[in-house]
Scaffold this motif. Structure first.
Motif, PDB file in Angstrom:
ATOM      1  N   LEU B 143       0.843  -1.201   0.000  1.00  0.00           N
ATOM      2  CA  LEU B 143       0.000   0.000   0.000  1.00  0.00           C
ATOM      3  C   LEU B 143       0.875   1.248   0.000  1.00  0.00           C
ATOM      4  O   LEU B 143       0.598   2.227  -0.688  1.00  0.00           O
ATOM      5  N   TRP B 144       1.954   1.202   0.788  1.00  0.00           N
ATOM      6  CA  TRP B 144       2.822   2.374   0.912  1.00  0.00           C
ATOM      7  C   TRP B 144       3.581   2.623  -0.378  1.00  0.00           C
ATOM      8  O   TRP B 144       3.714   3.753  -0.843  1.00  0.00           O
ATOM      9  N   TYR B 145       4.093   1.553  -0.960  1.00  0.00           N
ATOM     10  CA  TYR B 145       4.907   1.691  -2.167  1.00  0.00           C
ATOM     11  C   TYR B 145       4.086   2.258  -3.323  1.00  0.00           C
ATOM     12  O   TYR B 145       4.578   3.021  -4.145  1.00  0.00           O
ATOM     13  N   GLU B 146       2.819   1.866  -3.397  1.00  0.00           N
ATOM     14  CA  GLU B 146       1.955   2.286  -4.511  1.00  0.00           C
ATOM     15  C   GLU B 146       1.103   3.497  -4.154  1.00  0.00           C
ATOM     16  O   GLU B 146       0.117   3.774  -4.833  1.00  0.00           O
ATOM     17  N   LYS B 147       1.442   4.170  -3.072  1.00  0.00           N
ATOM     18  CA  LYS B 147       0.543   5.228  -2.581  1.00  0.00           C
ATOM     19  C   LYS B 147       0.504   6.425  -3.535  1.00  0.00           C
ATOM     20  O   LYS B 147       1.467   6.682  -4.268  1.00  0.00           O
ATOM     21  N   ARG B 148      -0.607   7.103  -3.515  1.00  0.00           N
ATOM     22  CA  ARG B 148      -0.774   8.354  -4.258  1.00  0.00           C
ATOM     23  C   ARG B 148      -1.124   9.402  -3.223  1.00  0.00           C
ATOM     24  O   ARG B 148      -2.240   9.441  -2.748  1.00  0.00           O
ATOM     25  N   GLY B 149      -0.161  10.221  -2.876  1.00  0.00           N
ATOM     26  CA  GLY B 149      -0.396  11.198  -1.817  1.00  0.00           C
ATOM     27  C   GLY B 149       0.645  11.021  -0.731  1.00  0.00           C
ATOM     28  O   GLY B 149       1.651  10.340  -0.936  1.00  0.00           O
ATOM     29  N   ASP B 150       0.371  11.606   0.429  1.00  0.00           N
ATOM     30  CA  ASP B 150       1.402  11.578   1.471  1.00  0.00           C
ATOM     31  C   ASP B 150       1.357  10.335   2.354  1.00  0.00           C
ATOM     32  O   ASP B 150       2.231  10.137   3.200  1.00  0.00           O
ATOM     33  N   GLY B 151       0.351   9.506   2.197  1.00  0.00           N
ATOM     34  CA  GLY B 151       0.320   8.242   2.945  1.00  0.00           C
ATOM     35  C   GLY B 151      -0.297   8.343   4.320  1.00  0.00           C
ATOM     36  O   GLY B 151      -0.296   7.356   5.058  1.00  0.00           O
ATOM     37  N   THR B 152      -0.848   9.512   4.676  1.00  0.00           N
ATOM     38  CA  THR B 152      -1.439   9.617   6.019  1.00  0.00           C
ATOM     39  C   THR B 152      -2.667   8.712   6.156  1.00  0.00           C
ATOM     40  O   THR B 152      -2.933   8.190   7.236  1.00  0.00           O
ATOM     41  N   GLY B 153      -3.387   8.526   5.055  1.00  0.00           N
ATOM     42  CA  GLY B 153      -4.567   7.652   5.091  1.00  0.00           C
ATOM     43  C   GLY B 153      -4.173   6.215   5.383  1.00  0.00           C
ATOM     44  O   GLY B 153      -4.864   5.507   6.128  1.00  0.00           O
ATOM     45  N   ILE B 154      -3.038   5.795   4.827  1.00  0.00           N
ATOM     46  CA  ILE B 154      -2.597   4.418   5.043  1.00  0.00           C
ATOM     47  C   ILE B 154      -2.160   4.231   6.496  1.00  0.00           C
ATOM     48  O   ILE B 154      -2.459   3.215   7.121  1.00  0.00           O
ATOM     49  N   LEU B 155      -1.486   5.261   7.036  1.00  0.00           N
ATOM     50  CA  LEU B 155      -1.087   5.177   8.449  1.00  0.00           C
ATOM     51  C   LEU B 155      -2.307   5.214   9.367  1.00  0.00           C
ATOM     52  O   LEU B 155      -2.352   4.533  10.384  1.00  0.00           O
ATOM     53  N   ARG B 156      -3.287   6.012   8.959  1.00  0.00           N
ATOM     54  CA  ARG B 156      -4.516   6.072   9.757  1.00  0.00           C
ATOM     55  C   ARG B 156      -5.222   4.701   9.751  1.00  0.00           C
ATOM     56  O   ARG B 156      -5.778   4.268  10.754  1.00  0.00           O
ATOM     57  N   PHE B 157      -5.145   4.036   8.607  1.00  0.00           N
ATOM     58  CA  PHE B 157      -5.707   2.688   8.479  1.00  0.00           C
ATOM     59  C   PHE B 157      -5.044   1.745   9.492  1.00  0.00           C
ATOM     60  O   PHE B 157      -5.729   1.018  10.233  1.00  0.00           O
ATOM     61  N   VAL B 158      -3.703   1.792   9.555  1.00  0.00           N
ATOM     62  CA  VAL B 158      -2.984   0.927  10.507  1.00  0.00           C
ATOM     63  C   VAL B 158      -3.370   1.297  11.940  1.00  0.00           C
ATOM     64  O   VAL B 158      -3.605   0.422  12.783  1.00  0.00           O
ATOM     65  N   PHE B 159      -3.470   2.604  12.207  1.00  0.00           N
ATOM     66  CA  PHE B 159      -3.803   3.070  13.552  1.00  0.00           C
ATOM     67  C   PHE B 159      -5.166   2.515  14.006  1.00  0.00           C
ATOM     68  O   PHE B 159      -5.298   1.951  15.084  1.00  0.00           O
ATOM     69  N   TRP B 160      -6.170   2.655  13.133  1.00  0.00           N
ATOM     70  CA  TRP B 160      -7.507   2.208  13.544  1.00  0.00           C
ATOM     71  C   TRP B 160      -7.597   0.696  13.622  1.00  0.00           C
ATOM     72  O   TRP B 160      -8.352   0.148  14.443  1.00  0.00           O
ATOM     73  N   GLN B 161      -6.831   0.009  12.770  1.00  0.00           N
ATOM     74  CA  GLN B 161      -6.822  -1.453  12.873  1.00  0.00           C
ATOM     75  C   GLN B 161      -6.191  -1.879  14.196  1.00  0.00           C
ATOM     76  O   GLN B 161      -6.653  -2.823  14.836  1.00  0.00           O
ATOM     77  N   LEU B 162      -5.128  -1.154  14.608  1.00  0.00           N
ATOM     78  CA  LEU B 162      -4.493  -1.465  15.898  1.00  0.00           C
ATOM     79  C   LEU B 162      -5.461  -1.187  17.040  1.00  0.00           C
ATOM     80  O   LEU B 162      -5.596  -1.993  17.966  1.00  0.00           O
ATOM     81  N   MET B 163      -6.156  -0.050  16.956  1.00  0.00           N
ATOM     82  CA  MET B 163      -7.131   0.280  18.004  1.00  0.00           C
ATOM     83  C   MET B 163      -8.224  -0.787  18.075  1.00  0.00           C
ATOM     84  O   MET B 163      -8.641  -1.200  19.160  1.00  0.00           O
ATOM     85  N   GLY B 164      -8.699  -1.212  16.911  1.00  0.00           N
ATOM     86  CA  GLY B 164      -9.734  -2.255  16.875  1.00  0.00           C
ATOM     87  C   GLY B 164      -9.224  -3.539  17.495  1.00  0.00           C
ATOM     88  O   GLY B 164      -9.925  -4.192  18.285  1.00  0.00           O
ATOM     89  N   THR B 165      -7.990  -3.908  17.154  1.00  0.00           N
ATOM     90  CA  THR B 165      -7.409  -5.139  17.708  1.00  0.00           C
ATOM     91  C   THR B 165      -7.321  -5.042  19.230  1.00  0.00           C
ATOM     92  O   THR B 165      -7.657  -6.001  19.942  1.00  0.00           O
ATOM     93  N   ILE B 166      -6.900  -3.879  19.725  1.00  0.00           N
ATOM     94  CA  ILE B 166      -6.759  -3.700  21.175  1.00  0.00           C
ATOM     95  C   ILE B 166      -8.117  -3.835  21.870  1.00  0.00           C
ATOM     96  O   ILE B 166      -8.274  -4.580  22.830  1.00  0.00           O
ATOM     97  N   PHE B 167      -9.112  -3.134  21.340  1.00  0.00           N
ATOM     98  CA  PHE B 167     -10.424  -3.159  21.980  1.00  0.00           C
ATOM     99  C   PHE B 167     -11.058  -4.547  21.905  1.00  0.00           C
ATOM    100  O   PHE B 167     -11.650  -5.023  22.875  1.00  0.00           O
ATOM    101  N   LEU B 168     -10.927  -5.196  20.754  1.00  0.00           N
ATOM    102  CA  LEU B 168     -11.533  -6.527  20.624  1.00  0.00           C
ATOM    103  C   LEU B 168     -10.837  -7.533  21.532  1.00  0.00           C
ATOM    104  O   LEU B 168     -11.500  -8.391  22.133  1.00  0.00           O
ATOM    105  N   SER B 169      -9.514  -7.427  21.635  1.00  0.00           N
ATOM    106  CA  SER B 169      -8.793  -8.375  22.488  1.00  0.00           C
ATOM    107  C   SER B 169      -9.193  -8.196  23.950  1.00  0.00           C
ATOM    108  O   SER B 169      -9.481  -9.176  24.655  1.00  0.00           O
TER     109      SER B 169
END
Lengths: 210, 478
Positions: B143-169
């Motif tokens: 996703l990062w290598y093929e990104k169009r833009g500054d990549g903040t959306g991709i990092l935000r994606f990782v952030f929310w997935q981590l938050m989801g994992t934490i809450f679900l666990s």
């Protein structure tokens, strides 16, 4: 919340390291932040000294330190710098934000302690690490900030969840995640441009020295 | 031999090994395709927990394996889902041959699909949350290598997935306490809220839905569409597992009522966003938000009929979503940055435009397309619940359909205005030849035929659904 002197020292190191990492957010040089993270991870080691076996504590500390070094590795191409480069007003504002967050974690501790059966010191320090990591991610503007933030959030979660489950498998899995996050951070910093750099003029080329 | 080794370890290791030979893109693609075909055939033919006799020898084919204290189990009722997953992977691999794609995409598809299968296999099922996060981390470099833009959306994606994992666990750990003390109402409420927030982060519910549009807009549409479709499927599967595993969730009126109203809000919000978004990827993300809303409403209604509709819509969404992503990637081949529907020249890539239109309307329930009958049943169930809910659901569905018309109009507006000529410097010239390759055209036409065949031969879809339905029969049974 009674602590032995090693655990107390560990909690103090964690507070110092995580707070320092947040305080030094957005600094151009990663050196000071790397030291903050190393202090924080050694604090984690001291805190868990009596709860886990030596090998698990060593794995936790070493993985954390190595992860922080991997993220900072991009900064090691030149000479090691210890430049903070933040104005006093910014530092004071961050200090205040940090104090508010740290106090908030302290105040919610009794409520959280009611439903998470973890030692108060572990819960408080892991909350600090998690919250400061979150703030580092939220307020950061460089790739290093975001990945240090993710690393701290994972570390905070690891401390809470491993204390709950007491599972070596889980500890291994979460340490593995930390390493992957660190490698991805290093990959992004090596490959991708920092969004802030795109708006700034690039550095002047150094004059050739004969 | 055991099923998890065959469907999880083998494709994962194969994918990891194939990364080393990613330079040989076509060879890796054909070998990976072969692996997918073998797994699809074995999932369709070989019943799990049986004895396979060949010649004078026999082999016991068991369903589970213990790995570091955790159990991976694949039941016979899940075989249709296994065939579906590897079918989707095969589809992704074939499509990667007809649009420009990263050389690491095919090996990553196998690894991510294996992890998605691990999500449905692992027990305690909450370790599936960690598998989903691992899948996100594996696909992140692409996703990062093929990104169009500054990549903040991709990092935000990782952030929310981590938050989801934490809450679900954490939620899953607390959920085990509820089994010990089911009368503690405060604990019940707390656990429900934590689990709920975990899913909110993962599935992109209001108010944390922005990452979905950002990640799809910033990443390569093909890779982004593929991974988001699979991860959303895995997230919904974990939600089903939650409801299926804990009786206190299945009997919680608050939980199901919350799902209904949250779903309704999501449907309307997604509908509005399909009308206002400018880029095709963001429109796709908005449609996913609306469809997640419909899925939540259907789960909240909790009848046998609505559960069948829920499953059918998920399957249709995954297939149509991946075809749609491929078509967007095809349209974007001429551009290096993000692209609005207004800027494209559809005349040069007509089958991609047809594919986008068909995929959108197949998901959103346009008359006589794949999910039309299902959407009608959904609306009648909503009206049966209450007149107001039905009217709001119909309004949301109308907004989604209207958003589709707006998107199609933007796409073909230039075509209509200009007619069969293209402006070219001094004056108008004849319309040039299509820029689509033969392979792409064939793939798009096959995709269109497949989507149309779903409404003509619904038993194709029902074969997949019956297995999953049986696996989660407790959700309806109480």
């Amino acid at each position: 919340m009674e602590l032995g002197w090693i655990e107390g020292f560990g909690a103090a190191l964690i507070a110092l390291g995580s707070f320092g990492s947040f305080l030094l957010n957005r600094t151009p040089s990663l050196g000071p932040r790397l030291i903050s993270h190393i202090v924080m991870f050694f604090g984690v080691g001291c805190l868990y000294w009596s709860q886990f076996s030596l090998s698990l504590v060593a794995a936790m500390v070493l993985t954390g330190v190595i992860s922080a070094i991997i993220i900072s590795a991009f900064n090691f191409s030149g000479s090691f710098q210890f430049r903070i480069g933040l104005s006093r007003s910014v530092l004071i504002l961050r200090l205040l934000i940090g104090v508010v967050i740290g106090s908030a974690a302290w105040f919610v501790l009794p409520y959280l302690g009611n439903w998470l059966p973890i030692l108060g010191s572990t819960l408080l320090t892991s909350l600090w690490i998690f919250l400061f990591g979150m703030m580092t991610f939220a307020l950061g503007n460089q790739l290093a900030d975001w990945f240090f933030g993710l690393l701290c959030m994972t570390q905070g979660f690891l401390m809470i969840y491993v204390s709950l489950e007491n599972s070596v498998t889980l500890l291994g899995a979460l340490l593995f995640f930390q390493l992957i996050i660190a490698f991805l951070g290093s990959y992004c910093m090596t490959l991708g441009k920092n969004p802030q750099d795109e708006t700034k003029p690039g550095p002047e080329p150094e004059e050739a020295v004969e | 031999m055991n099923a998890p080794a065959l469907y999880i370890f083998f494709p994962f290791v194969f994918g990891a090994f194939a990364l080393l030979f990613a330079e040989k893109q076509k060879i890796v693609a054909f070998a990976s395709l072969l692996v997918c075909v073998v797994l699809i055939v074995s999932a369709s033919v070989l019943p799990i927990n049986s004895m396979i006799i060949y010649g004078e020898n026999s082999l016991i084919y068991i369903s589970s394996i213990d790995v570091m204290g955790r159990t991976l189990t694949l039941e016979r009722s899940q075989q249709t889902v296994l065939a579906f997953f590897y079918g989707v992977a095969a589809m992704g691999i074939i499509l990667s041959l007809v649009v420009p794609s990263n050389r690491f995409f095919v090996p990553s598809v196998l690894m991510v699909t294996a992890l998605t299968v691990a999500v449905i296999a692992v027990k305690p099922f909450i370790f599936g949350a960690l598998m989903v996060f691992l899948a996100v981390l594996i696909i992140f470099p692409l996703l990062w290598y093929e990104k169009r833009g500054d990549g903040t959306g991709i990092l935000r994606f990782v952030f929310w997935q981590l938050m989801g994992t934490i809450f679900l666990s954490l939620g899953a750990w607390l959920a085990t306490l509820v089994d010990i003390n089911p009368t503690n109402q405060a604990l019940l409420l707390r656990v429900t809220l934590i689990l709920f927030w975990g899913l909110v982060f993962w599935l992109g519910f209001f108010p944390v839905h922005s990452w979905l549009g950002m990640v799809m807009n910033e990443s390569c549409p093909f890779i982004g569409g593929f991974i988001v479709s699979l991860i959303q499927f895995a997230s919904l599967y974990i939600l089903l597992n939650f409801i299926n595993s804990f009786i206190w969730i299945r009997t919680s009126e608050v939980f199901f009522t919350g799902l209904k109203y949250l779903g309704l809000a999501m449907l309307i919000l997604g509908g509005i966003r399909t009308l206002t978004e400018r880029t095709l990827q963001r429109v796709q993300a908005s449609l996913y938000i609306a469809e997640n809303g419909i899925a939540m409403m259907l789960l909240g209604m909790r009848t046998s009929e609505t559960f069948t509709i829920f499953l059918s819509l998920i399957f249709i969404r995954v297939i149509a979503g991946i075809l749609w992503s491929t078509a967007i990637k095809s349209l974007m081949c001429d551009f290096s940055t993000e692209i609005a529907a207004d800027d494209m020249d559809p005349a040069l890539r007509p089958t991609s435009v047809w594919m986008i239109s068909l995929a959108y309307f197949s998901i959103s329930g346009f008359p006589f397309l794949a999910s039309f009958a299902l959407k009608i049943s959904f609306l009648s169930s909503a009206f049966a619940l209450s007149g107001k809910i039905g009217a709001l659901a119909a309004f949301g569905s109308f907004l989604v359909l209207f958003g589709g018309f707006r998107m199609i109009y933007s796409l073909i507006r230039l075509w209509i205005k200009r007619g069969p000529v293209l402006p070219d410097g001094d004056g108008a010239t004849e319309l040039g030849p299509s820029r689509e390759s033969k392979g792409l055209r064939t793939a798009m036409i096959c995709g269109c035929v497949f989507l149309l065949s779903i409404i003509l031969y619904p038993e194709l879809l029902n074969a997949f659904i019956s297995g999953v339905y049986y696996h989660f029969s407790l959700i309806i049974g109480g």
